[in-house]
Design a protein around this motif. Structure first.
Motif, short mmCIF file in Angstrom:
data_model
loop_
_atom_site.label_atom_id
_atom_site.label_comp_id
_atom_site.label_asym_id
_atom_site.label_seq_id
_atom_site.Cartn_x
_atom_site.Cartn_y
_atom_site.Cartn_z
N LEU A 17 32.33 35.88 42.78
CA LEU A 17 31.35 36.02 41.71
C LEU A 17 30.45 37.24 41.89
O LEU A 17 29.71 37.59 40.97
CB LEU A 17 30.49 34.76 41.63
CG LEU A 17 31.23 33.50 41.19
CD1 LEU A 17 30.35 32.28 41.35
CD2 LEU A 17 31.73 33.62 39.76
N ASN A 18 30.54 37.88 43.03
CA ASN A 18 29.71 39.05 43.30
C ASN A 18 30.40 40.29 42.72
O ASN A 18 30.81 41.20 43.44
CB ASN A 18 29.51 39.19 44.81
CG ASN A 18 28.37 40.15 45.15
OD1 ASN A 18 27.85 40.86 44.29
ND2 ASN A 18 28.00 40.17 46.42
N THR A 19 30.51 40.31 41.42
CA THR A 19 31.27 41.36 40.73
C THR A 19 30.76 41.49 39.30
O THR A 19 29.83 40.79 38.89
CB THR A 19 32.77 41.04 40.74
OG1 THR A 19 33.54 42.18 40.35
CG2 THR A 19 33.09 39.85 39.86
N ASP A 20 31.34 42.40 38.54
CA ASP A 20 31.06 42.50 37.11
C ASP A 20 32.06 41.64 36.33
O ASP A 20 33.22 41.50 36.74
CB ASP A 20 31.20 43.95 36.64
CG ASP A 20 30.14 44.86 37.26
OD1 ASP A 20 28.95 44.51 37.17
OD2 ASP A 20 30.52 45.90 37.82
N SER A 21 31.63 41.11 35.22
CA SER A 21 32.47 40.20 34.46
C SER A 21 33.84 40.78 34.14
O SER A 21 34.87 40.11 34.27
CB SER A 21 31.77 39.81 33.15
OG SER A 21 30.57 39.14 33.40
N TYR A 22 33.87 42.05 33.71
CA TYR A 22 35.15 42.61 33.25
C TYR A 22 36.16 42.79 34.37
O TYR A 22 37.37 42.91 34.13
CB TYR A 22 34.93 43.90 32.47
CG TYR A 22 34.56 45.15 33.24
CD1 TYR A 22 33.92 45.13 34.45
CD2 TYR A 22 34.83 46.40 32.67
CE1 TYR A 22 33.57 46.29 35.11
CE2 TYR A 22 34.48 47.57 33.31
CZ TYR A 22 33.85 47.51 34.55
OH TYR A 22 33.50 48.67 35.19
N LYS A 23 35.70 42.76 35.64
CA LYS A 23 36.62 42.88 36.77
C LYS A 23 37.61 41.71 36.80
O LYS A 23 38.74 41.85 37.27
CB LYS A 23 35.85 42.92 38.09
CG LYS A 23 35.00 44.17 38.30
CD LYS A 23 35.83 45.36 38.69
CE LYS A 23 34.98 46.54 39.09
NZ LYS A 23 35.78 47.74 39.42
N ALA A 24 37.18 40.56 36.29
CA ALA A 24 38.04 39.38 36.34
C ALA A 24 39.32 39.56 35.54
O ALA A 24 40.35 38.93 35.83
CB ALA A 24 37.28 38.15 35.84
N SER A 25 39.28 40.43 34.53
CA SER A 25 40.45 40.63 33.69
C SER A 25 41.33 41.81 34.13
O SER A 25 42.41 42.02 33.58
CB SER A 25 40.01 40.86 32.23
OG SER A 25 39.35 42.11 32.10
N HIS A 26 40.90 42.57 35.12
CA HIS A 26 41.59 43.82 35.44
C HIS A 26 42.96 43.62 36.09
O HIS A 26 43.82 44.50 35.99
CB HIS A 26 40.70 44.70 36.32
CG HIS A 26 39.53 45.26 35.57
ND1 HIS A 26 38.55 46.01 36.17
CD2 HIS A 26 39.18 45.17 34.25
CE1 HIS A 26 37.65 46.37 35.27
NE2 HIS A 26 38.01 45.85 34.10
N PHE A 27 43.17 42.49 36.72
CA PHE A 27 44.47 42.27 37.36
C PHE A 27 45.61 42.28 36.34
O PHE A 27 46.77 42.50 36.69
CB PHE A 27 44.47 40.96 38.16
CG PHE A 27 44.52 39.70 37.33
CD1 PHE A 27 45.69 38.98 37.20
CD2 PHE A 27 43.37 39.23 36.68
CE1 PHE A 27 45.74 37.81 36.44
CE2 PHE A 27 43.40 38.07 35.93
CZ PHE A 27 44.59 37.36 35.80
N LEU A 28 45.27 42.06 35.07
CA LEU A 28 46.27 42.06 33.99
C LEU A 28 46.45 43.44 33.34
O LEU A 28 47.31 43.61 32.47
CB LEU A 28 45.86 41.06 32.91
CG LEU A 28 45.78 39.60 33.35
CD1 LEU A 28 45.17 38.75 32.24
CD2 LEU A 28 47.16 39.07 33.74
N GLN A 29 45.66 44.42 33.78
CA GLN A 29 45.61 45.70 33.07
C GLN A 29 46.34 46.83 33.79
O GLN A 29 46.51 47.91 33.22
CB GLN A 29 44.15 46.10 32.83
CG GLN A 29 43.37 45.09 31.99
CD GLN A 29 41.92 45.51 31.77
OE1 GLN A 29 41.61 46.70 31.75
NE2 GLN A 29 41.04 44.54 31.60
N TYR A 30 46.72 46.63 35.05
CA TYR A 30 47.39 47.69 35.80
C TYR A 30 48.89 47.71 35.49
O TYR A 30 49.45 46.73 34.99
CB TYR A 30 47.15 47.48 37.30
CG TYR A 30 45.70 47.62 37.69
CD1 TYR A 30 45.07 48.87 37.68
CD2 TYR A 30 44.94 46.51 38.05
CE1 TYR A 30 43.73 48.99 38.03
CE2 TYR A 30 43.60 46.62 38.41
CZ TYR A 30 43.00 47.87 38.39
OH TYR A 30 41.68 48.00 38.72
N PRO A 31 49.57 48.81 35.81
CA PRO A 31 51.02 48.85 35.61
C PRO A 31 51.72 47.69 36.32
O PRO A 31 51.29 47.25 37.40
CB PRO A 31 51.41 50.21 36.22
CG PRO A 31 50.18 51.04 36.11
CD PRO A 31 49.03 50.10 36.31
#
Length: 477
Positions: A17-31
């Motif tokens: 939880l020590n992060t920014d909200s949008y980081k939670a979705s980034h695992f789906l955004q990389y190649p």
């Protein structure tokens, strides 16, 4: 009904939880074939040309040397489900089962206390596990907060250089340098954690502090028995509680209670009329100050700093006299002046210059800084950023670069970076691995200035504050 706030410490200590909200979705955004990631931290410029690297060890010990667990994952899962972001539950469960909850990232950094020109890599973060490669970026929010102790340590280091030059010019005693700038910042920061982190950062260059949490943090995280010291000192309430008619009795009480041979006692003296107070000190109380064998430090706390300090020096010189030192400057007998109001790096330099021009040694002055020391800085003071600079797609590493045409100052670096230091000149150079050996290494001169400090929950370097101080002071010029 009594409220229970015990849960506050729970989510504050949950790295997921020590992060920014949008980081939670980034695992789906990389190649889709991304398998490893590399990020770096740098100061892109700012108020100072160099930065003093400090504070990473505190952050690592507090947050990343502890494993995550299923309860933390459950807490994060419940939060993001309602918050509006996807959650990589499988990835976090994998970390618990595969690594015992320790985050599989490798962090390299320059030694703490290093003074490095801006525009160079200071630390790197790498994750080469294809299942959770995105961790190298997910941790940005937490890790980039290292900007704060670095910036405070940098500012204090630069002020130290200002005071050091003044002492070299006007004083016979350089041993007083570590005690010339006192931390008054605890009440002016945004949180207890800021007081601890920023207060510890100030102690890279100085050994005087009233910020208890900062001293405790330096002691605990950097293996110091006692990182800083303080002296008995009056505040306005301990003077004004005697009433205006009893002002001189309040001062006399300070001498009686605390002024012992060799001791230092600080007394705020402008609760009513500073100049009347100086006369009290220099007439009715003069002999008791002299007989005590202590050094009385008088603190003006209002008015234009330079004007008030200079007038205080002149009046105290008239009352107590002074001695001319080996540099031809006057050093007051028995008394000093502590300026803690309106103090910042610029006013310190101005006051020291005015004192020198009037023939007074820097010995006569001590400074205290509150909000300007620990709070009047932000991430843009030194333009800190953490950026991804390389990603592995399949088995091949590729450079990653941000290059906005609207702001060339935000262009990021590409490659798996490291920092080289020239053993002969002390110069630094940021280069990309593995090309650094072919393109940047000159036999016997360039060496890698970074080392691995953390790997999958293990702190590999545990430096002491004493070592940090030596490194920072070695770079003084």
């Amino acid at each position: 009904m009594q409220n229970d706030y015990s849960g506050l410490s729970s989510f504050l200590s949950n790295p997921i939880l020590n992060t920014d909200s949008y980081k939670a979705s980034h695992f789906l955004q990389y190649p889709a074939d991304a398998s490893a990631m590399f990020s770096y931290v740098e100061s892109r410029g700012g108020r100072y040309e160099r930065t003093v690297f400090f504070g990473l060890q505190m952050l690592l010990k507090q947050y990343l040397c502890k494993p995550i667990n299923d309860d933390m994952i459950d807490e994060a899962k419940a939060f993001f489900a309602v918050h509006g972001e996807p959650f990589n539950e499988a990835g976090w469960r994998y970390i618990v089962t595969q690594y015992g909850g320790y985050l599989p990232v490798r962090i390299r950094a320059v030694p703490e206390g290093s003074v490095v020109p801006t525009g160079n890599v200071l630390m790197t973060v790498e994750c080469d596990d294809p299942q959770v490669f995105w961790l190298a970026s997910y941790l940005e929010t937490m890790l980039l907060r290292v900007w704060y102790p670095i910036t405070v340590a940098t500012q204090s280091w630069y002020v130290r250089q200002t005071i050091r030059r003044a002492l070299e010019k006007s004083s016979d005693d350089m041993t007083q340098l570590p005690f010339k700038l006192h931390d008054f910042g605890a009440r002016g920061v945004s949180s207890a954690e800021s007081a601890a982190i920023g207060g510890a950062a100030h102690l890279v260059s100085f050994m005087g502090s009233d910020t208890v949490l900062g001293v405790m943090a330096a002691n605990r995280y950097y293996r110091e028995d006692m990182a800083a010291y303080s002296v008995p000192a009056a505040e306005h309430s301990t003077i004004t509680s005697w009433g205006r008619a009893g002002e001189i009795d309040a001062y006399a009480n300070m001498i009686r209670r605390f002024a012992k041979p060799g001791a230092i006692v600080a007394v705020v003296s402008d609760s009513y009329d500073l100049f009347a107070a100086l006369e009290m000190w220099g007439t009715q109380l003069k002999q008791s100050v002299i007989d005590s064998g202590a050094t009385l430090v008088i603190r003006p706390d209002s008015g234009d700093p330079q004007t008030i300090v200079m007038e205080s020096l002149r009046r105290l010189d008239g009352f107590f006299g002074s001695t001319v030192n080996g540099k031809g400057r006057r050093v007051l007998n028995h008394v000093r002046v502590l300026q803690g109001d309106g103090v910042n790096p610029d006013t310190i330099e101005q006051i020291l210059a005015a004192a020198d021009q009037a023939g007074y040694a820097a010995d006569n002055l001590v400074f205290g800084i509150g909000g300007a020391l620990l709070q009047r800085v932000d991430r843009d003071t030194q333009r800190f950023a953490m950026k991804c600079s390389a990603i592995r797609l399949g088995d091949t590493w590729h450079d990653v670069v941000k290059d906005p045409v609207t702001d060339t100052g935000k262009r990021s670096k590409g490659g798996r970076l490291t920092l080289l230091r020239n053993a002969r000149t002390g110069a630094y150079r940021t280069v990309a691995e593995p090309r650094r050996w072919e393109e940047s290494m000159i036999e016997g001169e360039w060496e890698d200035a970074m080392h691995t400090v953390f790997d999958t929950g293990r702190l590999l370097v545990d430096t002491s504050l004493a070592d940090v101080r030596v490194r920072a002071q070695t770079e003084e010029s």
